[in-house]
Design an enzyme around this catalytic site. Structure first.
Site, PDB file in Angstrom:
ATOM      1  N   ASP A  27      -2.704  22.323 -14.078  1.00 59.61           N
ATOM      2  CA  ASP A  27      -1.993  22.263 -15.355  1.00 59.61           C
ATOM      3  C   ASP A  27      -0.912  23.331 -15.479  1.00 59.61           C
ATOM      4  O   ASP A  27       0.255  23.024 -15.738  1.00 59.61           O
ATOM      5  CB  ASP A  27      -2.995  22.397 -16.513  1.00 59.61           C
ATOM      6  CG  ASP A  27      -2.311  22.412 -17.866  1.00 59.61           C
ATOM      7  OD1 ASP A  27      -2.147  21.344 -18.466  1.00 59.61           O
ATOM      8  OD2 ASP A  27      -1.926  23.509 -18.325  1.00 59.61           O
TER       9      ASP A  27
ATOM     10  N   ALA B 180      -0.174  19.766 -19.808  1.00 57.12           N
ATOM     11  CA  ALA B 180       0.082  18.867 -18.681  1.00 57.12           C
ATOM     12  C   ALA B 180      -1.081  17.911 -18.469  1.00 57.12           C
ATOM     13  O   ALA B 180      -0.895  16.707 -18.261  1.00 57.12           O
ATOM     14  CB  ALA B 180       0.344  19.678 -17.411  1.00 57.12           C
ATOM     15  N   ASP B 181      -2.287  18.443 -18.521  1.00 57.96           N
ATOM     16  CA  ASP B 181      -3.473  17.594 -18.363  1.00 57.96           C
ATOM     17  C   ASP B 181      -3.602  16.595 -19.512  1.00 57.96           C
ATOM     18  O   ASP B 181      -3.855  15.407 -19.300  1.00 57.96           O
ATOM     19  CB  ASP B 181      -4.732  18.448 -18.297  1.00 57.96           C
ATOM     20  CG  ASP B 181      -4.937  19.093 -16.934  1.00 57.96           C
ATOM     21  OD1 ASP B 181      -4.603  18.461 -15.927  1.00 57.96           O
ATOM     22  OD2 ASP B 181      -5.439  20.227 -16.888  1.00 57.96           O
ATOM     23  N   LEU B 182      -3.462  17.083 -20.724  1.00 60.99           N
ATOM     24  CA  LEU B 182      -3.702  16.229 -21.889  1.00 60.99           C
ATOM     25  C   LEU B 182      -2.667  15.110 -21.990  1.00 60.99           C
ATOM     26  O   LEU B 182      -3.014  13.944 -22.236  1.00 60.99           O
ATOM     27  CB  LEU B 182      -3.708  17.073 -23.162  1.00 60.99           C
ATOM     28  CG  LEU B 182      -4.842  18.102 -23.268  1.00 60.99           C
ATOM     29  CD1 LEU B 182      -4.645  18.987 -24.484  1.00 60.99           C
ATOM     30  CD2 LEU B 182      -6.202  17.412 -23.320  1.00 60.99           C
TER      31      LEU B 182
END
Length: 396
Positions: free
Chosen positions: A140, A168-170
């Site tokens: 992330d 970034a992950d979400l």
């Protein structure tokens, strides 16, 4: 209440955060999600902090609710064969291995589509299925750095900063949901599945829509501006006299009421400041005046007065304060589930609801391998066959 994805079966071969978030959303919207994990250890986030009293991970709980857990050793040909058999009965297959990994195991799109032409296969990887970085692993905060997000986050005179959430992950997880839903919609129209490529790096670059517009239009590479908006004044956080913070984001129609509340008659009377472009040109003057005026007020009474004047404003809250807000409580943002070993535990609800019903009820995160026997039995395996697989370590 039956969810809108009831009847859809999803095989979840993903780990950690982005894609597991996506499959959790699908599960709480009604899909049957079968999470395939490594025997013995499972998804590595089962060991992540924070840990709960009986050893379970709150991190794992946050992204794996409502799923079934099946253990399969994908290095064993028997595990691979069972995975292919599961895929024959699935609608969706989600994975986040490096490109080519599952192809080498006979679990790539071409292999599985041969037995199930309607399969929607979503690959969620750091850099996508093509390009010079396709084999690079992704994290992330590294995406935040590489994409330019980190370079423009923080105060102008301070160092680059990561965002307060794993953005970034979400955001990539939400694009995995979009990929799944678009694939299902396409299959409904054409009768065939497809292989969808979600690159976390691509997702981060796509978030620069407004920044790229300034770059393309003005040749301006965006820089850190703290809480200030590069193209709008006022839009920033301000510290009140009691030390608390509030954020104001106003347009032209809010300028007069804002000046009235703050007693800034000289600014209100200046015709050069009535349009946003003039305020942007005189940003330093305007911001200095606003900061000085706001510092003469306590935050909460000022927020109340500005809201009464229809000026867009909000208190800068902590996470605890935000989740305890009466509106969040009324909307049922925080729900709960009862776990077999950790008991009742709070959870943020999936934020989608029908107007005639409630938000989805948080599902229960599965114990590792809790559903292996039942799922394999549904595939037609006899109890003795399942016992043999367990004895040999193919399942656990």
């Amino acid at each position: 209440m039956t969810g809108p994805l009831s009847g859809v079966t999803v095989l979840d071969f993903s780990r950690v955060l982005a894609a597991p978030l996506a499959t959790q959303v699908l599960a709480e919207l009604g899909a049957t999600v079968i999470k395939v994990e490594r025997p013995g250890s499972g998804d590595e986030t089962r060991g992540f902090e924070p840990r709960l009293p009986h050893g379970e991970s709150a991190y794992f709980f946050a992204f794996n609710r409502g799923k079934k857990s099946v253990t399969l050793d994908l290095k064993d040909p028997r595990g691979q064969a069972l995975a292919r058999k599961l895929a024959e009965h699935a609608d969706v297959f989600v994975e986040n291995f490096l490109p080519g990994t599952l192809d080498r195991l006979g679990l790539g799109y071409a292999d599985l589509a041969a037995g199930n032409p309607g399969l929607v296969y979503v690959s969620a990887t750091g850099f996508g299925q093509t390009g010079p970085d396709r084999d690079r692993k992704g994290y992330d905060t590294v995406f935040q750095a590489l994409s330019g997000v980190m370079a423009m986050t923080g105060e102008p005179d301070g160092p680059p900063s990561k965002t307060g959430i794993p953005v970034a992950d979400l955001t990539s997880g939400l694009w995995v949901v979009i990929a799944v839903l678009s694939g299902l919609a396409g299959r409904a129209a054409s009768g065939r599945g497809r292989h969808l490529d979600v690159s976390m790096m691509d997702v981060q670059l796509s978030l620069h829509a407004l920044n790229a517009a300034r770059l393309f239009a003005l040749g301006e590479d965006p820089v850190r501006t703290g809480t200030e908006h590069p193209g709008r004044v006022p839009s920033a956080a301000f510290q009140a006299g009691d030390g608390a913070w509030l954020h104001i984001s106003g347009s032209d129609q809010h300028w007069g009421p804002l000046c009235t509340v703050l007693g800034l008659d000289d600014l209100a009377a200046d015709p050069a400041l009535r349009g946003n472009s003039g305020r942007v040109e005189q940003r330093a003057r305007v911001m200095k005046a606003l900061r000085g005026a706001i510092a003469q007020h306590d935050r909460d009474p000022l927020v109340k007065e500005l809201r009464a004047a229809d000026v867009p404003v909000g208190a800068v809250r902590s996470v605890r304060e935000a989740l305890a807000d009466p509106h969040a409580v009324a909307r049922g943002v925080v729900g709960e589930f009862t776990h077999p070993s950790e008991g009742t535990f709070p959870a943020l609800r999936t934020p989608l609801r029908e107007t005639a019903g409630e938000a989805p009820v948080p599902g229960v995160p599965p114990l590792l391998g809790a559903d292996t026997d039942d799922v394999l039995a549904e595939l037609g395996l006899a109890a003795a066959e399942i016992d043999d697989l367990r004895t040999d370590g193919v399942i656990r």
